[in-house]
Design a protein around this motif. Structure first.
Motif, PDB file in Angstrom:
ATOM      1  N   CYS A 199       0.728  -1.071   0.079  1.00  0.00           N
ATOM      2  CA  CYS A 199       0.146   0.060  -0.181  1.00  0.00           C
ATOM      3  C   CYS A 199       0.890   1.233  -0.117  1.00  0.00           C
ATOM      4  O   CYS A 199       1.768   1.429   0.619  1.00  0.00           O
ATOM      5  CB  CYS A 199      -0.959   0.024   1.161  1.00  0.00           C
ATOM      6  N   VAL A 200       0.473   2.281  -0.783  1.00  0.00           N
ATOM      7  CA  VAL A 200       1.511   3.365  -1.165  1.00  0.00           C
ATOM      8  C   VAL A 200       0.704   4.642  -0.480  1.00  0.00           C
ATOM      9  O   VAL A 200      -0.389   5.241  -0.926  1.00  0.00           O
ATOM     10  CB  VAL A 200       1.826   3.716  -2.741  1.00  0.00           C
ATOM     11  N   ASP A 201       1.628   5.167   0.582  1.00  0.00           N
ATOM     12  CA  ASP A 201       1.008   6.592   0.712  1.00  0.00           C
ATOM     13  C   ASP A 201       1.441   7.542   0.023  1.00  0.00           C
ATOM     14  O   ASP A 201       2.612   7.579  -0.497  1.00  0.00           O
ATOM     15  CB  ASP A 201       1.459   6.924   2.427  1.00  0.00           C
ATOM     16  N   THR A 202       0.684   8.904  -0.215  1.00  0.00           N
ATOM     17  CA  THR A 202       1.324   9.928  -1.049  1.00  0.00           C
ATOM     18  C   THR A 202       2.253  10.622  -0.069  1.00  0.00           C
ATOM     19  O   THR A 202       2.371  10.490   1.187  1.00  0.00           O
ATOM     20  CB  THR A 202       0.105  10.798  -1.330  1.00  0.00           C
ATOM     21  N   ILE A 203       3.168  11.553  -0.687  1.00  0.00           N
ATOM     22  CA  ILE A 203       3.806  12.464   0.043  1.00  0.00           C
ATOM     23  C   ILE A 203       3.421  13.935  -0.596  1.00  0.00           C
ATOM     24  O   ILE A 203       3.706  14.358  -1.499  1.00  0.00           O
ATOM     25  CB  ILE A 203       5.556  12.358  -0.511  1.00  0.00           C
TER      26      ILE A 203
END
Length: 251
Positions: A199-203
Motif C-alpha cells: 500500500c502506497v502513501d502519498t507525500i
C-alpha cells in the motif's frame, strides 16, 4: 380373445411407462451436461474480459481481505442444447438459456465447510450450440460473500499467512422454452491474505485524505490490480493512510 387383448394393452402401457421413465431419467442425466461451466476468465490490463473459450483464463484467485469486502469472478458458461429455431416454418428459437441464480458454498482445502452456502442472482443469456460446438457467454458470480470474507479476514490475520479455500458453484438457468437446466458442481480455488499487498502513501500523507490540497495536485496515480489479483493499493482510494486503514480492523 378379450383377455388376450387386455393383457396386450396392459403390457404396452407398462412398456410405454418404462420407456418414458427412461426418457425422464435420461433428461435428468443430460441436464448437467446441457449447461456447464468452462472456466474463470482472466482480466486484461484494463480489467476487461472477453467471453470466449479461446481467451485467457485464470486457475486461481489471490485477494487481500484488507482491501475488499467480498469477491466476484467472471465465469464462462457453455450451452450444449442444439438450435431449435427454423425460419422456414416460423419456429422460434427456444434453446437459449437465461441464467438466473448461482448456489455457492466455500470449503477449506480439507473439504471442511467454511460457510453454510448461499444463493445469489446472476444474469446472462447463453446461446445454443451449433452442431458439436457449444454456445458461450459470461456471468458474474459472487465467490465470497461479505460474511465469508469477514471470517477469512480474521483467520488470515491470526495466522499471518494465506488462507486457501475452494468455492464450489452450481449455476441455474431456464431455456426460452421453459426447461430448467443447471450445471454440474464446479470448483475454483481462492487464496485470501490480510494486509499482504503493498500500500502506497502519498507525500505528503495528507493527500491520502485530501487530494484537493495545492501540494497534492501533481501526485501520480498508482496503478492498481484487477479483481482477483493482488497488487499495489493507493491510499487515496482508501481516504486515509495505509496504516490508518489497517488499524481500523483491529486485527
Amino acid at each position: 380373445m378379450n383377455a388376450s387383448r387386455g393383457l396386450a394393452t396392459r403390457l404396452c402401457a407398462l412398456a410405454l411407462l418404462t420407456a418414458s421413465g427412461g426418457l425422464l431419467a435420461s433428461a435428468c442425466a443430460d441436464n448437467e451436461s446441457s449447461l456447464f461451466v468452462r472456466m474463470r476468465m482472466a482480466r486484461s490490463g484494463d480489467c476487461t474480459v472477453s467471453c470466449s473459450p479461446g481467451e485467457a483464463f485464470w486457475t486461481e484467485d489471490a485477494i487481500d481481505a484488507a482491501y475488499v469486502g467480498s469477491h466476484s469472478a467472471t465465469i464462462l458458461v457453455g450451452n450444449q442444447i442444439v438450435e431449435r429455431g427454423d425460419s422456414d416454418v416460423l419456429r422460434t428459437e427456444t434453446s437459449r438459456v437465461q441464467l438466473y441464480e448461482a448456489e455457492v458454498r466455500v470449503s477449506d482445502m480439507e473439504g471442511n465447510a467454511v460457510n453454510e452456502g448461499y444463493v445469489v442472482p446472476i444474469n446472462g443469456v447463453v446461446d445454443p450450440g451449433t452442431s458439436s460446438d457449444a454456445g458461450y457467454n459470461c456471468t458474474e458470480v459472487l465467490l465470497l460473500d461479505g460474511a465469508t470474507m469477514d471470517s477469512l479476514r480474521v483467520q488470515a490475520a491470526e495466522l499471518r499467512r494465506d488462507v486457501e479455500v475452494v468455492t464450489t458453484m452450481v449455476l441455474r438457468g431456464r431455456t426460452l422454452g421453459g426447461q430448467e437446466v443447471e450445471t454440474a458442481e464446479w470448483s475454483y480455488p481462492v487464496r485470501v491474505c490480510f494486509g499482504c499487498s503493498r500500500c502506497v502513501d502519498t507525500i505528503p500523507p495528507i493527500c491520502c485524505s485530501d487530494s484537493s490540497s495545492e501540494d497534492c495536485k501533481d501526485q501520480e496515480d498508482v496503478e492498481g490490480s484487477c479483481p482477483g489479483a493482488r497488487g499495489i493499493q493507493d491510499c487515496r482510494n482508501l481516504g486515509q493512510t495505509c496504516a490508518e486503514h489497517i488499524a481500523e480492523f483491529g486485527l
